[in-house]
Every structure is written in C-alpha cells, then in structure tokens.
Design a protein around this motif. Structure first.
Motif, mmCIF file in Angstrom:
data_model
loop_
_atom_site.group_PDB
_atom_site.id
_atom_site.type_symbol
_atom_site.label_atom_id
_atom_site.label_comp_id
_atom_site.label_asym_id
_atom_site.label_seq_id
_atom_site.Cartn_x
_atom_site.Cartn_y
_atom_site.Cartn_z
ATOM 1 N N PRO A 171 0.811 -1.218 0.000
ATOM 2 C CA PRO A 171 0.000 0.000 0.000
ATOM 3 C C PRO A 171 0.846 1.271 0.000
ATOM 4 N N HIS A 172 2.060 1.186 0.532
ATOM 5 C CA HIS A 172 2.963 2.341 0.573
ATOM 6 C C HIS A 172 4.347 1.826 0.186
ATOM 7 N N ILE A 173 4.889 2.329 -0.896
ATOM 8 C CA ILE A 173 6.135 1.772 -1.434
ATOM 9 C C ILE A 173 7.316 2.677 -1.105
ATOM 10 N N ALA A 174 8.281 2.109 -0.397
ATOM 11 C CA ALA A 174 9.515 2.832 -0.098
ATOM 12 C C ALA A 174 10.485 2.665 -1.262
ATOM 13 N N ASP A 175 11.083 3.775 -1.724
ATOM 14 C CA ASP A 175 12.063 3.698 -2.802
ATOM 15 C C ASP A 175 13.290 2.897 -2.356
ATOM 16 N N ASP A 176 13.588 2.958 -1.058
ATOM 17 C CA ASP A 176 14.738 2.241 -0.493
ATOM 18 C C ASP A 176 14.313 1.666 0.866
ATOM 19 N N PRO A 177 13.816 0.412 0.879
ATOM 20 C CA PRO A 177 13.343 -0.158 2.154
ATOM 21 C C PRO A 177 14.401 -0.169 3.250
ATOM 22 N N ALA A 178 15.660 -0.403 2.882
ATOM 23 C CA ALA A 178 16.724 -0.408 3.900
ATOM 24 C C ALA A 178 16.829 0.958 4.568
ATOM 25 N N LEU A 179 16.715 2.011 3.777
ATOM 26 C CA LEU A 179 16.745 3.374 4.328
ATOM 27 C C LEU A 179 15.522 3.603 5.212
ATOM 28 N N LEU A 180 14.359 3.148 4.762
ATOM 29 C CA LEU A 180 13.140 3.289 5.572
ATOM 30 C C LEU A 180 13.349 2.710 6.966
ATOM 31 N N PHE A 181 13.847 1.482 7.037
ATOM 32 C CA PHE A 181 13.949 0.833 8.343
ATOM 33 C C PHE A 181 15.109 1.383 9.167
ATOM 34 N N GLU A 182 16.117 1.940 8.493
ATOM 35 C CA GLU A 182 17.165 2.656 9.225
ATOM 36 C C GLU A 182 16.573 3.877 9.923
ATOM 37 N N LEU A 183 15.715 4.620 9.209
ATOM 38 C CA LEU A 183 15.097 5.813 9.789
ATOM 39 C C LEU A 183 14.095 5.452 10.886
ATOM 40 N N VAL A 184 13.356 4.358 10.683
ATOM 41 C CA VAL A 184 12.417 3.902 11.719
ATOM 42 C C VAL A 184 13.176 3.540 12.989
ATOM 43 N N LYS A 185 14.306 2.855 12.826
ATOM 44 C CA LYS A 185 15.119 2.484 13.996
ATOM 45 C C LYS A 185 15.614 3.729 14.727
ATOM 46 N N LEU A 186 16.078 4.707 13.966
ATOM 47 C CA LEU A 186 16.529 5.965 14.581
ATOM 48 C C LEU A 186 15.374 6.674 15.295
ATOM 49 N N ALA A 187 14.223 6.710 14.630
ATOM 50 C CA ALA A 187 13.072 7.433 15.182
ATOM 51 C C ALA A 187 12.641 6.861 16.526
#
Length: 280
Positions: A199-215
């Motif tokens: 439903p929501h596509i990340a251009d770079d999933p690895a970057l997405l989860f890096e930012l989620v971890k930081l957040a």
C-alpha cells in the motif's frame, strides 16, 4: 483437559515450551485452514503436536527443527507420510526463498521460541513473495506490538516493519497451562499475510527501516531529536510533519514519505557532487 503425552524434556537453550492442549491445537489448525496441496512449512515442529493435524489436512509438510534429538522421533511418528520432510537447522539462517524455488508460495507456521521470535519475523519479512502467509504462536506482548495501531504504547519499530509488508491479524490468546513446561506469560496467535501490492512503497526499504530504527531510538524524544543529523526539521515541515511529534504517533505511510524524501534529497546531492566533479 485433553492433552498429548510428554516424551522429551524441554530445553531452555532452545526456548522450548511444548503445546499440549488438543483444544487449542484444533483451534490453531482451523485458523490456518490447511488444504491439500499447500506448501506448509513448520518452524520447530518439536514433538509433532501441530504437525499431525496439518499433515492430515494437507498431505505434505516440511519442518525446520534445531533440536537434533527430536528429529528421529518425528521421522518415526510420520513415516507413513512420504511428503513429510524435516530440515535440521536454524530457522534464523534458513533460506525460505530457496525452499520455495519455482513452486507455490509457502505457508509458514510455528510455535516460536520467545527468545528468537522478533529476529525470525524480521528475517521472514525479507523473503517477499516466497511466503503466502504466516501463522505464529508468540508471546502475547510481541503479537500486540505486531498488531498495534499508531498512537498506542505498543506501536514501534516492529509494528512498522510488519505492517509495511503485511496485513496483521491478532487471532486469540493461549494461556500458559496449554504448554509443558508452562511459560510465565500468555501467548497469542497471529496471522501475517504479505500484501500482494504494497500500500505504501519505499524507494529504499533499507533506508526506511534505518530511519524507523533511529526514530524509535528514544521513544520519549521528538522526531527532531531522534532524527537529528539524518533528517532536518525543515524537511519534516516541508512534508507536513511536525518535528515535535513523537515517533509512536507516525503512520507507516508517514514513515515511507519521510524515507522517500530523504532518498530523493540524497540522490540530488550525489548528482550535484558528480556535476561539480565533472566541471572541475
């Protein structure tokens, strides 16, 4: 209470708690809904309490078992099922995509040890189209985190990762007395169904989860503080996201929006650096 007999002493190092209650077992099998021809994969079949009704329904099953002492008993118990295959190994290192091969997507089930449940689910989420669905018995707290909604205390990194890839359904609670030995906490059954189309596509999933971890690094701090040095307050404001918000208030869609903007900014910066180098 109907029970299956105990045959093997549970080992703490493997996090073993053997399911005994036949009523709970039947309820789990009904939730899974195995059908003939399904590619069933059971993580940690143990003494076969869940394996038996699954095999009876589907006719074939592949198990992944780390405790080598349990494997001979499983092979004897299910000798009359030629399509019962047991793999000795660690599910955390197992290549489920390779197991799928060119066949139909796998239906993965298991009573997961509490000590590996989170990293194992993260591993499975990375398998993409290799998996049709997953039904797991987990510590109740982990299931609540998987199925949490934004704004709740349970919403966190695992929630975002799971719900980026899957529809998550918390099914029912399993009390400690259903196991031998009894765990000290309640368990729960969860269904994870990977989306056919994200439903929501990340251009770079690895970057997405890096930012989620930081957040979620410090839940009580704001996005401005937790993402400092990685995502500017100006970038968040330009996306319509208040930098003073806390991470547990953000939806999956908002995290994806942030990640895609960061990816775009980094790509633009890299292009500028290349052009500057060419001009030099």
């Amino acid at each position: 209470m109907s029970q299956v007999p105990q045959q093997h002493r549970a080992r703490k190092r493997f996090g073993q708690n053997f399911l005994r209650d036949l009523g709970i077992i039947s309820r789990i099998v009904r939730a899974i809904g195995p059908r003939e021809g399904d590619r069933l994969v059971e993580i940690g079949p143990g003494q076969g309490a869940l394996t038996a009704p699954l095999l009876e329904a589907a006719g074939k099953l592949e198990g992944i078992e780390l405790d080598r002492d349990l494997i001979p008993g499983l092979r004897v118990q299910f000798f009359n099922y030629p399509e019962f295959v047991i793999h000795e190994g660690d599910a955390l290192k197992f290549d489920f995509a390779e197991l799928k091969g060119d066949g139909p997507a796998l239906r993965v089930v298991g009573n997961l040890p509490y000590n590996i449940s989170t990293p194992l689910i993260v591993h499975l989420l990375s398998m993409g189209s290799a998996i049709a669905d997953m039904h797991f018995m987990l510590q109740k707290e982990v299931v609540e985190r998987l199925a949490a909604e934004p704004g709740s205390t349970a919403w966190g990194r695992l929630s975002v990762m799971a719900q980026y890839y899957c529809q998550v359904d918390q099914l029912f609670i399993v009390p400690p007395e259903a196991f031998v030995p009894r765990p000290k906490v309640d368990s729960a059954i969860v269904r994870l169904t990977p989306f056919e189309h994200l439903p929501h596509i990340a251009d770079d999933p690895a970057l997405l989860f890096e930012l989620v971890k930081l957040a979620f690094g410090q839940r009580r701090k704001t996005l401005r503080n937790n993402l400092k040095g990685r995502v500017s307050a100006e970038t968040l404001e330009a996306l319509g996201i208040d930098p003073a918000r806390r991470p547990q208030t953000l939806t999956v869609a908002e995290f994806v929006t942030i990640a895609n903007q960061v990816a775009a900014n980094e790509a633009a910066s890299a292009d500028n650096d290349r052009q500057g180098g060419d001009e030099g």
